[in-house]
Design a protein around this motif. Sequence first.
Motif, PDB file in Angstrom:
ATOM      1  N   LEU A  14      21.514  -6.958 -13.552  1.00 18.68           N
ATOM      2  CA  LEU A  14      22.484  -6.001 -14.074  1.00 18.68           C
ATOM      3  C   LEU A  14      21.884  -5.195 -15.224  1.00 18.68           C
ATOM      4  N   ALA A  15      21.240  -5.857 -16.162  1.00 21.04           N
ATOM      5  CA  ALA A  15      20.621  -5.158 -17.295  1.00 21.04           C
ATOM      6  C   ALA A  15      19.499  -4.237 -16.811  1.00 21.04           C
ATOM      7  N   TRP A  16      18.732  -4.700 -15.834  1.00 22.77           N
ATOM      8  CA  TRP A  16      17.626  -3.912 -15.287  1.00 22.77           C
ATOM      9  C   TRP A  16      18.159  -2.648 -14.604  1.00 22.77           C
ATOM     10  N   ILE A  17      19.208  -2.800 -13.816  1.00 21.42           N
ATOM     11  CA  ILE A  17      19.818  -1.654 -13.130  1.00 21.42           C
ATOM     12  C   ILE A  17      20.416  -0.688 -14.154  1.00 21.42           C
ATOM     13  N   ALA A  18      21.107  -1.231 -15.154  1.00 20.42           N
ATOM     14  CA  ALA A  18      21.754  -0.394 -16.171  1.00 20.42           C
ATOM     15  C   ALA A  18      20.740   0.440 -16.946  1.00 20.42           C
ATOM     16  N   ALA A  19      19.521  -0.070 -17.081  1.00 21.07           N
ATOM     17  CA  ALA A  19      18.484   0.645 -17.820  1.00 21.07           C
ATOM     18  C   ALA A  19      17.745   1.674 -16.970  1.00 21.07           C
ATOM     19  N   ASP A  20      18.029   1.711 -15.687  1.00 18.89           N
ATOM     20  CA  ASP A  20      17.327   2.612 -14.774  1.00 18.89           C
ATOM     21  C   ASP A  20      18.187   3.844 -14.498  1.00 18.89           C
ATOM     22  N   GLU A  21      17.709   5.009 -14.901  1.00 20.07           N
ATOM     23  CA  GLU A  21      18.477   6.256 -14.754  1.00 20.07           C
ATOM     24  C   GLU A  21      18.767   6.603 -13.298  1.00 20.07           C
ATOM     25  N   GLU A  22      17.935   6.125 -12.385  1.00 22.77           N
ATOM     26  CA  GLU A  22      18.135   6.413 -10.967  1.00 22.77           C
ATOM     27  C   GLU A  22      19.105   5.427 -10.316  1.00 22.77           C
ATOM     28  N   LEU A  23      18.984   4.157 -10.680  1.00 22.48           N
ATOM     29  CA  LEU A  23      19.787   3.119 -10.025  1.00 22.48           C
ATOM     30  C   LEU A  23      21.209   3.015 -10.546  1.00 22.48           C
ATOM     31  N   LEU A  24      21.416   3.225 -11.821  1.00 17.91           N
ATOM     32  CA  LEU A  24      22.758   3.056 -12.385  1.00 17.91           C
ATOM     33  C   LEU A  24      23.791   3.947 -11.693  1.00 17.91           C
ATOM     34  N   PRO A  25      23.512   5.236 -11.473  1.00 17.04           N
ATOM     35  CA  PRO A  25      24.506   6.049 -10.757  1.00 17.04           C
ATOM     36  C   PRO A  25      24.727   5.574  -9.316  1.00 17.04           C
ATOM     37  N   GLU A  53      23.751  -8.272  -4.352  1.00 17.91           N
ATOM     38  CA  GLU A  53      23.817  -7.647  -3.027  1.00 17.91           C
ATOM     39  C   GLU A  53      23.327  -6.207  -3.097  1.00 17.91           C
ATOM     40  N   PHE A  54      23.710  -5.496  -4.137  1.00 17.05           N
ATOM     41  CA  PHE A  54      23.237  -4.127  -4.325  1.00 17.05           C
ATOM     42  C   PHE A  54      21.720  -4.107  -4.473  1.00 17.05           C
ATOM     43  N   LEU A  55      21.199  -4.955  -5.346  1.00 17.38           N
ATOM     44  CA  LEU A  55      19.754  -4.998  -5.589  1.00 17.38           C
ATOM     45  C   LEU A  55      18.978  -5.279  -4.308  1.00 17.38           C
ATOM     46  N   THR A  56      19.479  -6.197  -3.507  1.00 13.27           N
ATOM     47  CA  THR A  56      18.739  -6.604  -2.312  1.00 13.27           C
ATOM     48  C   THR A  56      18.877  -5.631  -1.146  1.00 13.27           C
ATOM     49  N   MET A  57      19.571  -4.522  -1.352  1.00 12.90           N
ATOM     50  CA  MET A  57      19.671  -3.510  -0.301  1.00 12.90           C
ATOM     51  C   MET A  57      18.336  -2.807  -0.060  1.00 12.90           C
ATOM     52  N   GLU A  58      17.489  -2.769  -1.052  1.00 15.39           N
ATOM     53  CA  GLU A  58      16.214  -2.053  -0.954  1.00 15.39           C
ATOM     54  C   GLU A  58      15.069  -2.977  -1.380  1.00 15.39           C
ATOM     55  N   ASP A  59      14.117  -3.165  -0.482  1.00 19.48           N
ATOM     56  CA  ASP A  59      12.978  -4.021  -0.807  1.00 19.48           C
ATOM     57  C   ASP A  59      12.214  -3.529  -2.028  1.00 19.48           C
ATOM     58  N   ARG A  60      12.090  -2.221  -2.162  1.00 19.82           N
ATOM     59  CA  ARG A  60      11.333  -1.696  -3.304  1.00 19.82           C
ATOM     60  C   ARG A  60      12.021  -2.013  -4.631  1.00 19.82           C
ATOM     61  N   TRP A  61      13.365  -2.060  -4.644  1.00 18.96           N
ATOM     62  CA  TRP A  61      14.078  -2.457  -5.859  1.00 18.96           C
ATOM     63  C   TRP A  61      13.805  -3.923  -6.170  1.00 18.96           C
ATOM     64  N   VAL A  62      13.870  -4.750  -5.142  1.00 23.84           N
ATOM     65  CA  VAL A  62      13.610  -6.179  -5.327  1.00 23.84           C
ATOM     66  C   VAL A  62      12.209  -6.379  -5.879  1.00 23.84           C
ATOM     67  N   GLN A  63      11.251  -5.698  -5.299  1.00 21.72           N
ATOM     68  CA  GLN A  63       9.868  -5.852  -5.745  1.00 21.72           C
ATOM     69  C   GLN A  63       9.699  -5.411  -7.197  1.00 21.72           C
ATOM     70  N   ARG A  64      10.264  -4.265  -7.550  1.00 21.98           N
ATOM     71  CA  ARG A  64      10.154  -3.789  -8.932  1.00 21.98           C
ATOM     72  C   ARG A  64      10.839  -4.743  -9.903  1.00 21.98           C
ATOM     73  N   PHE A  65      12.056  -5.161  -9.552  1.00 20.24           N
ATOM     74  CA  PHE A  65      12.790  -6.086 -10.414  1.00 20.24           C
ATOM     75  C   PHE A  65      12.009  -7.385 -10.597  1.00 20.24           C
ATOM     76  N   CYS A  66      11.553  -7.954  -9.514  1.00 21.45           N
ATOM     77  CA  CYS A  66      10.839  -9.232  -9.586  1.00 21.45           C
ATOM     78  C   CYS A  66       9.519  -9.085 -10.328  1.00 21.45           C
ATOM     79  N   ASP A  67       8.806  -8.001 -10.095  1.00 16.82           N
ATOM     80  CA  ASP A  67       7.568  -7.765 -10.832  1.00 16.82           C
ATOM     81  C   ASP A  67       7.838  -7.643 -12.327  1.00 16.82           C
ATOM     82  N   ASP A  68       8.896  -6.924 -12.684  1.00 19.06           N
ATOM     83  CA  ASP A  68       9.241  -6.743 -14.101  1.00 19.06           C
ATOM     84  C   ASP A  68       9.668  -8.041 -14.775  1.00 19.06           C
ATOM     85  N   HIS A  69      10.172  -8.996 -13.986  1.00 14.92           N
ATOM     86  CA  HIS A  69      10.662 -10.258 -14.552  1.00 14.92           C
ATOM     87  C   HIS A  69       9.820 -11.467 -14.155  1.00 14.92           C
ATOM     88  N   SER A  70       8.676 -11.217 -13.547  1.00 13.81           N
ATOM     89  CA  SER A  70       7.759 -12.291 -13.127  1.00 13.81           C
ATOM     90  C   SER A  70       8.477 -13.336 -12.271  1.00 13.81           C
TER      91      SER A  70
END
Length: 92
Positions: A14-25, A53-70
């Motif tokens: 949630l915090a990661w999405i909220a900080a992303d100008e593209e994902l939050l909208p 569920e929102f995050l897991t809709m796109e593999d690239r979001w999952v990858q970025r999120f997981c990479d950012d949080h190890s």
Amino acid sequence: MNPDQAETIALQALAWIAADEELLPQLSGATGASLEDARERAQDPAFLAGILEFLTMEDRWVQRFCDDHSLPYDAPMRALMALPGQQRDEWP
């Protein structure tokens, strides 16, 4: 993964999405929830499941999120399945 760990990952998402100008909208458009709604419902497991569920809709979001949080790439889905009411037989 236990429910507390799952909630932690969902809150991180949630915090990661909220900080992303593209994902939050996109989140707001998909859920109808404003950032204020998200703050108010951040402790609700059903809302947190929706975030995952929102995050897991796109593999690239999952990858970025997981990479950012190890985190391993399966962590968001494992967290989703560990939240109350989300357990499914087809996911170990």
